[in-house]
Design an enzyme around this catalytic site. Structure first.
Site, PDB file in Angstrom:
ATOM      1  N   ASP A   1      -2.619  -1.936  -5.165  1.00 40.28           N
ATOM      2  CA  ASP A   1      -3.057  -0.725  -4.467  1.00 40.28           C
ATOM      3  C   ASP A   1      -3.808   0.172  -5.455  1.00 40.28           C
ATOM      4  OD1 ASP A   1      -3.393   1.557  -2.993  1.00 40.28           O
ATOM      5  OD2 ASP A   1      -1.256   1.982  -2.709  1.00 40.28           O
TER       6      ASP A   1
ATOM      7  N   TYR B   1       0.837  -1.199   0.000  1.00 40.46           N
ATOM      8  CA  TYR B   1       0.000   0.000   0.000  1.00 40.46           C
ATOM      9  C   TYR B   1       0.867   1.242   0.000  1.00 40.46           C
ATOM     10  CZ  TYR B   1      -3.328  -3.533   1.252  1.00 40.46           C
ATOM     11  OH  TYR B   1      -4.083  -4.664   1.235  1.00 40.46           O
ATOM     12  N   CYS B   2       0.235   2.358  -0.374  1.00 44.01           N
ATOM     13  CA  CYS B   2       0.897   3.664  -0.417  1.00 44.01           C
ATOM     14  C   CYS B   2       1.682   3.879   0.879  1.00 44.01           C
ATOM     15  CB  CYS B   2      -0.150   4.746  -0.576  1.00 44.01           C
ATOM     16  SG  CYS B   2       0.437   6.391  -0.188  1.00 44.01           S
ATOM     17  N   PRO B   3       2.937   4.289   0.868  1.00 43.95           N
ATOM     18  CA  PRO B   3       3.714   4.686  -0.310  1.00 43.95           C
ATOM     19  C   PRO B   3       4.577   3.560  -0.889  1.00 43.95           C
ATOM     20  CG  PRO B   3       4.905   5.284   1.655  1.00 43.95           C
ATOM     21  CD  PRO B   3       3.683   4.522   2.108  1.00 43.95           C
TER      22      PRO B   3
END
Lengths: 138, 80
Positions: B44, B17-19
């Site tokens: 994501d 997931y981000c980042p």
């Protein structure tokens, strides 16, 4: 392209506020931003060696959600905020500053702080480094 | 879709997931040569807009983006 900058005054020491610091710092560093992190007060306490070993604290307003948050993070294999700060430093132009006044306040020396701290500075240095970019207070 | 480019490296960031996807893309692009193509596979939902924004900022070139079920496949050419 050049000259973009993100500077964050990291005042808070709870994990719910430190996580966005790690996410923003690493995302910005990966995207070629120059990043300045100025850890002060509770934020500085969080990057002391003792602070980093302690059980992460969640903001009092969301305290009951703390265990659930930590479990979800583990399920998602989401890195801890200080791992993201370290990764940000590996991938880009990231400087980590510690506030000298707070260090005196908490009785901390540079060697008491995390190894990713670059320098001990004051507000004038931070403002100078942050000039011309985006600055956040978290 | 653009001409299928020759892929120098594949980066599998499915489940990150981000980042994470942007971080790993930034690292992986340094492991290929200028002019070569990196294939990124991500789940994501932020991967597409984020890697597009990352490419705009860093100057690398997005050749193609495809949604294959739950997986986003992005081809990035190292520009410099």
């Amino acid at each position: 392209m050049a000259g973009k900058k993100l500077s964050i005054i990291v005042f808070s020491g709870t994990v719910d506020k430190l996580m966005p610091v790690g996410i923003l710092a690493s995302g910005a560093a990966a995207s070629g931003y120059e990043v300045n992190l100025f850890f002060t007060f509770w934020g500085l306490n969080a990057i002391s060696k003792n602070g980093m070993q302690a059980q992460p604290q969640v903001d009092k307003n969301y305290e009951q959600m703390g265990p659930m948050m930590m479990k979800r993070m583990m399920d998602m294999k989401f890195p801890m905020w200080h791992q993201m700060v370290r990764e940000a430093k590996e991938v880009g132009e990231v400087k980590v500053y510690a506030c000298s006044t707070t260090m005196e306040f908490f009785g901390l020396k540079k060697e008491d702080l995390a190894d990713f701290v670059d320098d001990v500075v004051g507000v004038a240095t931070f403002l100078d480094r942050a000039e011309g970019g985006t600055t956040l207070f978290i | 879709m653009s001409q299928e480019a020759k892929i120098a490296k594949t980066l599998d960031v499915k489940g990150m997931y981000c980042p994470g996807p942007v971080m790993e893309t930034a690292k992986a692009i340094k492991q290929i040569n200028v002019g070569e193509v990196l294939e990124v596979l991500a789940t994501d939902p932020a991967a597409k807009p984020d890697i597009e924004a990352w490419a705009r900022r860093t100057g690398h070139q997005i050749l193609d983006i495809q949604q294959q079920g739950g997986v986003t496949r992005i081809l990035v050419k190292r520009a410099k």
